[in-house]
Design a protein around this motif. Structure first.
Motif, short mmCIF file in Angstrom:
data_model
loop_
_atom_site.label_atom_id
_atom_site.label_comp_id
_atom_site.label_asym_id
_atom_site.label_seq_id
_atom_site.Cartn_x
_atom_site.Cartn_y
_atom_site.Cartn_z
N LEU A 116 -7.37 -50.88 69.85
CA LEU A 116 -8.39 -49.71 70.02
C LEU A 116 -9.67 -50.49 70.71
CD1 LEU A 116 -10.23 -47.11 69.29
CD2 LEU A 116 -10.90 -48.13 67.31
N VAL A 117 -10.18 -49.90 71.87
CA VAL A 117 -11.35 -50.57 72.41
C VAL A 117 -12.38 -49.59 72.37
CG1 VAL A 117 -12.31 -51.38 74.74
CG2 VAL A 117 -9.72 -52.02 73.90
N LEU A 118 -13.73 -49.93 72.10
CA LEU A 118 -14.62 -48.95 72.06
C LEU A 118 -15.08 -48.73 73.47
CD1 LEU A 118 -16.39 -49.75 68.70
CD2 LEU A 118 -14.92 -47.88 69.13
N GLU A 119 -15.57 -47.48 73.84
CA GLU A 119 -16.17 -47.19 75.02
C GLU A 119 -17.49 -46.51 74.77
OE1 GLU A 119 -13.04 -46.01 77.96
OE2 GLU A 119 -12.46 -45.35 76.05
N GLN A 120 -18.29 -46.35 75.90
CA GLN A 120 -19.83 -45.78 75.60
C GLN A 120 -19.58 -44.43 75.41
OE1 GLN A 120 -22.15 -46.36 79.38
NE2 GLN A 120 -23.39 -44.33 78.62
N ASP A 121 -20.46 -43.81 74.64
CA ASP A 121 -20.29 -42.42 73.99
C ASP A 121 -19.33 -42.01 73.25
OD1 ASP A 121 -22.80 -41.97 75.24
OD2 ASP A 121 -21.95 -41.12 77.15
N ASP A 122 -18.55 -43.13 72.66
CA ASP A 122 -17.68 -42.96 71.64
C ASP A 122 -18.33 -42.36 70.24
OD1 ASP A 122 -15.43 -43.59 73.14
OD2 ASP A 122 -14.78 -45.31 72.20
N ASP A 123 -17.85 -41.63 69.67
CA ASP A 123 -18.38 -41.27 68.29
C ASP A 123 -17.50 -42.06 67.37
OD1 ASP A 123 -20.77 -39.70 68.74
OD2 ASP A 123 -19.19 -37.85 69.11
N VAL A 124 -18.22 -42.88 66.43
CA VAL A 124 -17.31 -43.42 65.38
C VAL A 124 -17.76 -43.09 63.93
CG1 VAL A 124 -16.91 -45.83 64.58
CG2 VAL A 124 -17.21 -45.66 67.07
N VAL A 125 -16.77 -42.51 63.54
CA VAL A 125 -16.85 -42.01 62.02
C VAL A 125 -16.29 -43.31 61.05
CG1 VAL A 125 -16.30 -40.10 60.57
CG2 VAL A 125 -16.48 -39.71 62.85
N ALA A 126 -17.29 -43.38 60.24
CA ALA A 126 -17.03 -44.43 59.00
C ALA A 126 -17.39 -44.29 57.61
CB ALA A 126 -17.71 -45.73 59.85
N ILE A 127 -16.70 -45.02 56.85
CA ILE A 127 -16.73 -44.93 55.39
C ILE A 127 -17.84 -46.06 55.22
CG2 ILE A 127 -15.99 -44.57 53.19
CD1 ILE A 127 -13.29 -43.37 54.62
N THR A 128 -18.95 -46.14 54.53
CA THR A 128 -19.78 -47.16 54.18
C THR A 128 -20.47 -46.85 53.10
OG1 THR A 128 -21.53 -48.50 55.33
CG2 THR A 128 -21.46 -46.10 55.69
N PRO A 129 -20.75 -47.93 52.13
CA PRO A 129 -21.69 -47.76 51.20
C PRO A 129 -23.25 -47.92 51.75
CG PRO A 129 -20.91 -50.03 51.08
CD PRO A 129 -19.99 -49.29 52.20
N PRO A 130 -24.20 -47.12 51.16
CA PRO A 130 -25.50 -47.07 52.08
C PRO A 130 -26.14 -48.47 52.26
CG PRO A 130 -25.30 -45.81 50.11
CD PRO A 130 -24.00 -46.56 50.07
N ASP A 131 -25.92 -49.45 51.56
CA ASP A 131 -26.45 -50.82 51.90
C ASP A 131 -25.85 -51.43 53.22
OD1 ASP A 131 -24.31 -51.24 50.81
OD2 ASP A 131 -25.11 -52.96 49.25
N LYS A 132 -24.94 -51.03 53.64
CA LYS A 132 -24.07 -51.89 54.69
C LYS A 132 -24.18 -50.77 56.31
CE LYS A 132 -22.14 -54.97 52.59
NZ LYS A 132 -20.78 -54.87 52.11
N GLU A 133 -24.94 -49.61 55.96
CA GLU A 133 -25.33 -48.67 57.12
C GLU A 133 -25.92 -49.46 58.18
OE1 GLU A 133 -27.41 -45.23 55.69
OE2 GLU A 133 -25.68 -44.44 54.78
N ALA A 134 -27.13 -50.25 57.90
CA ALA A 134 -27.63 -50.83 58.88
C ALA A 134 -26.93 -51.99 59.62
CB ALA A 134 -29.12 -51.52 58.43
N LEU A 135 -25.99 -52.73 58.95
CA LEU A 135 -25.17 -53.81 59.52
C LEU A 135 -24.33 -52.99 60.24
CD1 LEU A 135 -24.57 -56.17 56.80
CD2 LEU A 135 -25.85 -56.70 58.95
N LEU A 136 -23.66 -51.95 59.78
CA LEU A 136 -22.50 -50.95 60.87
C LEU A 136 -23.36 -50.50 62.06
CD1 LEU A 136 -19.72 -49.88 60.53
CD2 LEU A 136 -21.11 -47.79 59.69
N TRP A 137 -24.43 -49.96 62.07
CA TRP A 137 -25.12 -49.66 63.09
C TRP A 137 -25.36 -50.77 64.30
CZ3 TRP A 137 -30.39 -50.41 64.86
CH2 TRP A 137 -30.48 -49.51 65.94
N ARG A 138 -25.95 -51.87 63.63
CA ARG A 138 -25.96 -52.78 64.50
C ARG A 138 -24.99 -53.46 64.97
NH1 ARG A 138 -29.43 -56.65 60.62
NH2 ARG A 138 -30.81 -54.86 60.37
#
Lengths: 221, 134
Positions: free
Chosen positions: A193-215
């Motif tokens: 998998l290679v991510l591209e601009q404007d891909d929507d990434v749906v992820a499962i995450t605990p709330p305290d990891k959201e910021a790291l995931l977003w970054r």
């Protein structure tokens, strides 16, 4: 857990995918036969092309042994009746309704729906204005569950663009559930998998990891 | 004393009920999402027709649901009828609410939840059996 999902539009589809990926047993009820057929191609024989508000259909789907029904159609009336029939006639312990009219949040709770998710309110309250390009949208947070399901759009200039997913530093304890390209194509998850601009990434995450995931996905700080 | 009655759905049944109540002297407000359905009725001094979505509390309020004595939902869709009738009963405290529910199992459920329901298939069945002298 055995979950019945009513409606296989964008929300129902992504949610079912995530639940299946997490090894839950899922039955999806979708009234539109074409939409049901498309979903069955991707998700397998878990899709029934029928009206999820009909007691006979819910009987066939095994509602009496299901622990959770989630009604995700675009029509509030359909979602309400699906939850009420599940609760009253089949004694499903937990029901969740997506609502588009914010007035229905309180009403549906009084009518016995356990959890209401107002898409309008979610988007209003969770889109972070200051985040450049790729806001993090909460698709679902379940009561009592440690994880939520979020969606992040990969913006232009993100360091994740064009790189294999293995090189993107996703935080530990999070998992990708689906990646949808701008044209609606659902990308295969895996090392290729290679991510591209404007891909929507749906992820499962605990709330305290959201910021790291977003970054990791946007390059923002 | 004339009552004010709001009817959701101006199909064949809704239109006939509206006419009958208006003829008895009640003030009738008929709502439908589709203005074409109002061709079934003629506006009168005590018969008002408004285009509205009966599943929206906001639109029901705009149409004056807070001032009605009775609310009757008669669209062809059980789901729409169930949501509108429960909104009338719970959110607006309308004294008399009647709701059309076609599906027999759902009908029993909504009766148990405290709604007055009518079921066209049930009514038809009773009439047919009656006509056969059963």
């Amino acid at each position: 857990m055995f979950v019945i999902v009513v409606g296989c539009g964008k929300i129902g589809y992504q949610l079912s995918r995530a639940l299946l990926a997490a090894d839950h047993e899922v039955v999806i009820l979708e009234r539109d036969s074409q939409r049901a057929a498309r979903a069955a191609e991707e998700l397998g024989s878990v899709v029934i092309s029928s009206d999820g508000t009909e007691p006979t259909v819910l009987t066939e789907a095994g509602a009496s042994r299901s622990q959770l029904l989630i009604a995700t159609t675009g029509q509030d009336a359909t979602n309400l009746v699906a939850c009420q029939v599940a609760k009253r006639t089949f004694h499903v312990p937990q029901t969740i309704a997506v609502v588009t009219d914010p007035d229905h949040v309180e009403l549906f709770k009084r009518l016995g729906v356990d959890v209401t998710i107002s898409t309008t309110e979610l988007i209003l309250s969770h889109i972070e204005e200051e985040m450049p390009g790729g806001p993090l949208v909460h698709l679902l947070s379940m009561q009592g569950a440690a994880n939520g399901i979020v969606s992040v759009r990969v913006p232009a200039g993100s360091p994740a663009v064009g790189r294999p997913i293995a090189e993107v530093a996703l935080p530990a304890g999070t998992a990708l559930a689906a990646v949808v390209a701008k044209n609606g194509e659902i990308k295969a998850l895996g090392t290729g998998l290679v991510l591209e601009q404007d891909d929507d990434v749906v992820a499962i995450t605990p709330p305290d990891k959201e910021a790291l995931l977003w970054r990791a996905l946007t390059g923002g700080t | 004393m004339p009552r004010t009655v709001m009817i959701l759905g101006c199909g064949r049944v809704g239109a006939m009920v509206a006419k009958a109540l208006a003829a008895e002297g009640d003030n009738v407000i008929v709502l439908d999402r589709d203005a074409d359905n109002f061709l079934r009725l003629a506006e009168g001094p005590n018969l008002q027709m408004l285009v509205a979505d009966g599943t929206s509390s906001e639109e029901l309020r705009r149409c004056g649901i807070e001032r009605v004595d009775a609310f009757i939902s008669l669209t062809a869709q059980d789901t729409v009828n169930a949501l509108a009738a429960q909104t009338a009963q719970l959110s607006f405290g309308v004294a008399a609410v009647v709701c059309r529910i076609n599906d027999p199992t759902r009908r029993i459920m909504y009766e148990e939840l405290g709604l007055r329901t009518v079921s066209p298939p049930q009514v038809m069945t009773d009439l047919v059996l009656n006509a056969l002298g059963k």
